[in-house]
Scaffold this motif. Structure first.
Motif, PDB file in Angstrom:
ATOM      1  N   GLN A  57     -23.346 -84.795 -20.758  1.00 27.20           N
ATOM      2  CA  GLN A  57     -22.765 -85.410 -20.814  1.00 27.20           C
ATOM      3  C   GLN A  57     -21.634 -84.410 -22.039  1.00 27.20           C
ATOM      4  OE1 GLN A  57     -25.054 -88.500 -21.682  1.00 27.20           O
ATOM      5  NE2 GLN A  57     -24.461 -89.978 -19.909  1.00 27.20           N
ATOM      6  N   ALA A  58     -22.640 -83.886 -22.807  1.00 30.34           N
ATOM      7  CA  ALA A  58     -22.434 -83.472 -24.140  1.00 30.34           C
ATOM      8  C   ALA A  58     -20.691 -82.733 -23.778  1.00 30.34           C
ATOM      9  CB  ALA A  58     -23.019 -82.223 -24.806  1.00 30.34           C
ATOM     10  N   LEU A  59     -21.546 -82.021 -22.794  1.00 30.43           N
ATOM     11  CA  LEU A  59     -20.313 -81.395 -21.764  1.00 30.43           C
ATOM     12  C   LEU A  59     -18.685 -82.179 -21.419  1.00 30.43           C
ATOM     13  CD1 LEU A  59     -18.878 -78.185 -21.086  1.00 30.43           C
ATOM     14  CD2 LEU A  59     -19.939 -78.463 -18.855  1.00 30.43           C
ATOM     15  N   ALA A  60     -19.318 -83.046 -21.405  1.00 32.89           N
ATOM     16  CA  ALA A  60     -18.638 -83.567 -20.596  1.00 32.89           C
ATOM     17  C   ALA A  60     -17.785 -84.249 -21.930  1.00 32.89           C
ATOM     18  CB  ALA A  60     -19.004 -84.908 -19.516  1.00 32.89           C
ATOM     19  N   LEU A  61     -18.110 -84.872 -22.680  1.00 27.01           N
ATOM     20  CA  LEU A  61     -17.149 -85.438 -23.528  1.00 27.01           C
ATOM     21  C   LEU A  61     -16.658 -84.424 -24.844  1.00 27.01           C
ATOM     22  CD1 LEU A  61     -20.291 -87.483 -25.482  1.00 27.01           C
ATOM     23  CD2 LEU A  61     -18.310 -88.375 -24.644  1.00 27.01           C
ATOM     24  N   VAL A  62     -17.276 -83.023 -24.433  1.00 31.95           N
ATOM     25  CA  VAL A  62     -16.013 -81.901 -25.332  1.00 31.95           C
ATOM     26  C   VAL A  62     -14.967 -81.842 -24.035  1.00 31.95           C
ATOM     27  CG1 VAL A  62     -15.854 -79.770 -25.556  1.00 31.95           C
ATOM     28  CG2 VAL A  62     -18.304 -80.619 -26.735  1.00 31.95           C
ATOM     29  N   ALA A  63     -15.307 -81.849 -23.016  1.00 32.21           N
ATOM     30  CA  ALA A  63     -13.528 -81.628 -22.101  1.00 32.21           C
ATOM     31  C   ALA A  63     -13.677 -82.759 -22.109  1.00 32.21           C
ATOM     32  CB  ALA A  63     -14.825 -81.485 -21.250  1.00 32.21           C
ATOM     33  N   GLY A  64     -13.827 -83.818 -22.520  1.00 30.97           N
ATOM     34  CA  GLY A  64     -12.723 -85.392 -22.750  1.00 30.97           C
ATOM     35  C   GLY A  64     -11.711 -84.727 -24.193  1.00 30.97           C
ATOM     36  N   PHE A  65     -12.379 -84.988 -24.793  1.00 32.51           N
ATOM     37  CA  PHE A  65     -12.071 -84.880 -25.978  1.00 32.51           C
ATOM     38  C   PHE A  65     -10.294 -83.301 -26.006  1.00 32.51           C
ATOM     39  CE2 PHE A  65     -15.271 -86.437 -27.804  1.00 32.51           C
ATOM     40  CZ  PHE A  65     -14.919 -87.651 -29.033  1.00 32.51           C
ATOM     41  N   VAL A  66     -10.701 -82.560 -25.579  1.00 27.15           N
ATOM     42  CA  VAL A  66      -9.881 -80.911 -25.349  1.00 27.15           C
ATOM     43  C   VAL A  66      -8.306 -82.072 -23.736  1.00 27.15           C
ATOM     44  CG1 VAL A  66      -9.740 -79.418 -24.359  1.00 27.15           C
ATOM     45  CG2 VAL A  66     -11.414 -79.522 -25.424  1.00 27.15           C
ATOM     46  N   SER A  67      -8.960 -82.121 -23.321  1.00 20.76           N
ATOM     47  CA  SER A  67      -7.784 -83.068 -22.393  1.00 20.76           C
ATOM     48  C   SER A  67      -7.405 -83.969 -22.638  1.00 20.76           C
ATOM     49  CB  SER A  67      -8.542 -83.593 -21.621  1.00 20.76           C
ATOM     50  OG  SER A  67      -7.729 -83.958 -20.299  1.00 20.76           O
ATOM     51  N   GLY A 115      -6.717 -85.131 -26.123  1.00 22.53           N
ATOM     52  CA  GLY A 115      -6.502 -85.248 -27.308  1.00 22.53           C
ATOM     53  C   GLY A 115      -5.522 -83.824 -27.317  1.00 22.53           C
ATOM     54  N   SER A 116      -5.007 -82.974 -26.090  1.00 20.77           N
ATOM     55  CA  SER A 116      -4.131 -81.812 -26.133  1.00 20.77           C
ATOM     56  C   SER A 116      -2.816 -82.335 -25.412  1.00 20.77           C
ATOM     57  CB  SER A 116      -4.453 -80.705 -25.320  1.00 20.77           C
ATOM     58  OG  SER A 116      -4.931 -81.503 -23.887  1.00 20.77           O
ATOM     59  N   PHE A 117      -3.398 -83.121 -24.379  1.00 27.30           N
ATOM     60  CA  PHE A 117      -2.158 -84.452 -24.088  1.00 27.30           C
ATOM     61  C   PHE A 117      -1.035 -85.318 -25.426  1.00 27.30           C
ATOM     62  CE2 PHE A 117      -0.116 -88.031 -22.476  1.00 27.30           C
ATOM     63  CZ  PHE A 117       0.859 -87.804 -22.081  1.00 27.30           C
ATOM     64  N   LEU A 118      -2.086 -86.478 -25.499  1.00 31.42           N
ATOM     65  CA  LEU A 118      -1.321 -86.453 -27.091  1.00 31.42           C
ATOM     66  C   LEU A 118      -1.192 -85.729 -28.418  1.00 31.42           C
ATOM     67  CD1 LEU A 118      -4.423 -88.713 -27.908  1.00 31.42           C
ATOM     68  CD2 LEU A 118      -2.061 -90.021 -26.546  1.00 31.42           C
ATOM     69  N   LEU A 121       0.644 -83.221 -27.916  1.00 29.86           N
ATOM     70  CA  LEU A 121       1.121 -82.293 -27.352  1.00 29.86           C
ATOM     71  C   LEU A 121       2.954 -83.577 -27.392  1.00 29.86           C
ATOM     72  CD1 LEU A 121       0.522 -80.196 -24.737  1.00 29.86           C
ATOM     73  CD2 LEU A 121       1.953 -79.370 -26.122  1.00 29.86           C
ATOM     74  N   SER A 122       2.436 -84.894 -26.740  1.00 33.47           N
ATOM     75  CA  SER A 122       2.834 -85.706 -26.831  1.00 33.47           C
ATOM     76  C   SER A 122       3.876 -86.448 -27.925  1.00 33.47           C
ATOM     77  CB  SER A 122       2.400 -87.157 -26.303  1.00 33.47           C
ATOM     78  OG  SER A 122       2.060 -87.128 -24.913  1.00 33.47           O
ATOM     79  N   TRP A 123       3.458 -85.474 -29.139  1.00 33.90           N
ATOM     80  CA  TRP A 123       3.425 -86.213 -30.756  1.00 33.90           C
ATOM     81  C   TRP A 123       4.680 -85.348 -31.286  1.00 33.90           C
ATOM     82  CZ3 TRP A 123       2.361 -83.727 -34.974  1.00 33.90           C
ATOM     83  CH2 TRP A 123       2.410 -84.538 -36.021  1.00 33.90           C
ATOM     84  N   MET A 124       3.978 -84.191 -30.878  1.00 34.52           N
ATOM     85  CA  MET A 124       5.090 -83.115 -30.793  1.00 34.52           C
ATOM     86  C   MET A 124       6.108 -82.868 -30.332  1.00 34.52           C
ATOM     87  SD  MET A 124       1.976 -80.260 -31.337  1.00 34.52           S
ATOM     88  CE  MET A 124       2.856 -78.551 -31.084  1.00 34.52           C
ATOM     89  N   VAL A 125       6.396 -83.089 -29.729  1.00 37.20           N
ATOM     90  CA  VAL A 125       7.696 -83.845 -28.444  1.00 37.20           C
ATOM     91  C   VAL A 125       7.890 -84.558 -28.856  1.00 37.20           C
ATOM     92  CG1 VAL A 125       8.666 -82.627 -26.104  1.00 37.20           C
ATOM     93  CG2 VAL A 125       6.663 -81.276 -26.822  1.00 37.20           C
ATOM     94  N   ASP A 126       9.505 -84.959 -27.986  1.00 37.35           N
ATOM     95  CA  ASP A 126      10.271 -85.965 -28.939  1.00 37.35           C
ATOM     96  C   ASP A 126      11.407 -86.015 -27.434  1.00 37.35           C
ATOM     97  OD1 ASP A 126       9.373 -86.406 -31.370  1.00 37.35           O
ATOM     98  OD2 ASP A 126      11.347 -85.599 -31.861  1.00 37.35           O
ATOM     99  N   GLY A 127      11.433 -87.432 -27.140  1.00 40.95           N
ATOM    100  CA  GLY A 127      11.805 -88.214 -25.579  1.00 40.95           C
ATOM    101  C   GLY A 127      10.994 -88.089 -24.422  1.00 40.95           C
ATOM    102  N   SER A 128       9.925 -88.781 -24.639  1.00 43.40           N
ATOM    103  CA  SER A 128       9.428 -88.219 -23.488  1.00 43.40           C
ATOM    104  C   SER A 128       9.752 -90.021 -22.383  1.00 43.40           C
ATOM    105  CB  SER A 128       7.990 -89.000 -23.675  1.00 43.40           C
ATOM    106  OG  SER A 128       7.443 -90.233 -24.503  1.00 43.40           O
ATOM    107  N   ASN A 129      10.075 -90.198 -21.438  1.00 42.48           N
ATOM    108  CA  ASN A 129       9.983 -91.274 -20.733  1.00 42.48           C
ATOM    109  C   ASN A 129       9.210 -92.275 -20.681  1.00 42.48           C
ATOM    110  OD1 ASN A 129       8.693 -90.471 -18.634  1.00 42.48           O
ATOM    111  ND2 ASN A 129       9.873 -89.587 -17.526  1.00 42.48           N
ATOM    112  N   ALA A 130       9.612 -94.050 -19.772  1.00 42.36           N
ATOM    113  CA  ALA A 130       8.436 -94.788 -20.287  1.00 42.36           C
ATOM    114  C   ALA A 130       7.371 -94.411 -19.154  1.00 42.36           C
ATOM    115  CB  ALA A 130       9.236 -96.391 -19.779  1.00 42.36           C
ATOM    116  N   GLU A 131       7.354 -93.841 -18.226  1.00 41.55           N
ATOM    117  CA  GLU A 131       6.780 -93.368 -17.445  1.00 41.55           C
ATOM    118  C   GLU A 131       5.470 -92.381 -18.470  1.00 41.55           C
ATOM    119  OE1 GLU A 131       9.319 -94.263 -14.420  1.00 41.55           O
ATOM    120  OE2 GLU A 131       9.543 -93.212 -16.141  1.00 41.55           O
ATOM    121  N   LEU A 132       5.452 -91.563 -18.593  1.00 40.47           N
ATOM    122  CA  LEU A 132       5.144 -90.869 -19.384  1.00 40.47           C
ATOM    123  C   LEU A 132       4.239 -91.705 -20.858  1.00 40.47           C
ATOM    124  CD1 LEU A 132       6.274 -87.260 -20.000  1.00 40.47           C
ATOM    125  CD2 LEU A 132       4.444 -88.520 -18.813  1.00 40.47           C
ATOM    126  N   SER A 133       5.097 -92.441 -21.143  1.00 41.61           N
ATOM    127  CA  SER A 133       4.887 -93.190 -22.325  1.00 41.61           C
ATOM    128  C   SER A 133       3.861 -94.055 -22.050  1.00 41.61           C
ATOM    129  CB  SER A 133       5.857 -94.394 -22.953  1.00 41.61           C
ATOM    130  OG  SER A 133       6.970 -93.616 -23.676  1.00 41.61           O
TER     131      SER A 133
END
Length: 196
Positions: A140-150, A152-155, A157-169
């Motif tokens: 579970q410790a490894l899974a939680l770390v992997a989850g935060f990385v997965s 957190g990285s998408f959130l 990147l989404s915050w850094m790049v503007d103009g995402s469509n409705a599906e990505l929103s």
């Protein structure tokens, strides 16, 4: 006094207790307490009555075990839901049409289709691992770390790049929910580790 001795006998009989050391300590303390409070020969004058202090420590330890155990279902639920969220993109392995439905982008270039379908497989593996770790405390410790990385990285990147469509929103909202689950699961995991 009789209640304290009875409680000690009950708790030391539980299967998760370190039997050898605690039985010896409780037996010595109990014999001295009985002789002190009810009379009798053979009490060691230098041996203090350990029962009240030991009973309090046992009660605190038992309560800590109960609190730690009560946190484990929350970790399981959090990882299961995060796993389901990560399994949803696995549908993209079916082809470009399914990827377009998931992300609102038209995939006409074959190389991009290969990459995106492979990405779907990786998400499926990650989601399966989360679901597996939900029932495997040692993972579970490894899974939680992997989850935060997965998530957190998408959130990020989404915050850094503007103009995402409705599906990505919608994906962004799902990952915010997943992040909340991971925070709750991580807090429960730390609490269970500190109280056991």
């Amino acid at each position: 006094m009789r209640a304290a001795i009875a409680f000690t006998d009950l708790v030391t009989a539980t299967p998760f207790f370190p039997q050898d050391a605690l039985h010896l300590a409780f037996d010595v303390g109990r014999r001295n307490c009985v002789r002190r409070h009810f009379g009798g020969q053979g009490r060691d004058p230098e041996m203090p009555c350990l029962m009240p202090a030991m009973t309090c420590e046992v009660m605190a330890w038992t309560c800590a075990r109960a609190v730690g155990s009560s946190m484990r279902p929350l970790i399981t639920i959090a990882l299961l839901l995060v796993g389901i969220i990560h399994l949803l993109p696995l549908a993209g392995v079916m082809g470009a049409t399914r990827l377009t439905g998931l992300y609102g982008i038209v995939i006409e270039e074959p190389n991009l289709e290969i990459l995106m379908r492979h990405r779907a497989v990786l998400f499926g593996l990650l989601g399966a691992f989360f679901c597996y770790a939900a029932f495997q405390p040692q993972q579970q410790a490894l899974a939680l770390v992997a989850g935060f990385v997965s998530v957190g990285s998408f959130l990020l990147l989404s915050w850094m790049v503007d103009g995402s469509n409705a599906e990505l929103s919608r994906v962004f909202v799902a990952d915010v929910f997943a992040l909340a689950l991971l925070v709750a699961g991580g807090a429960a995991f730390l609490c269970s580790r500190n109280t056991v």
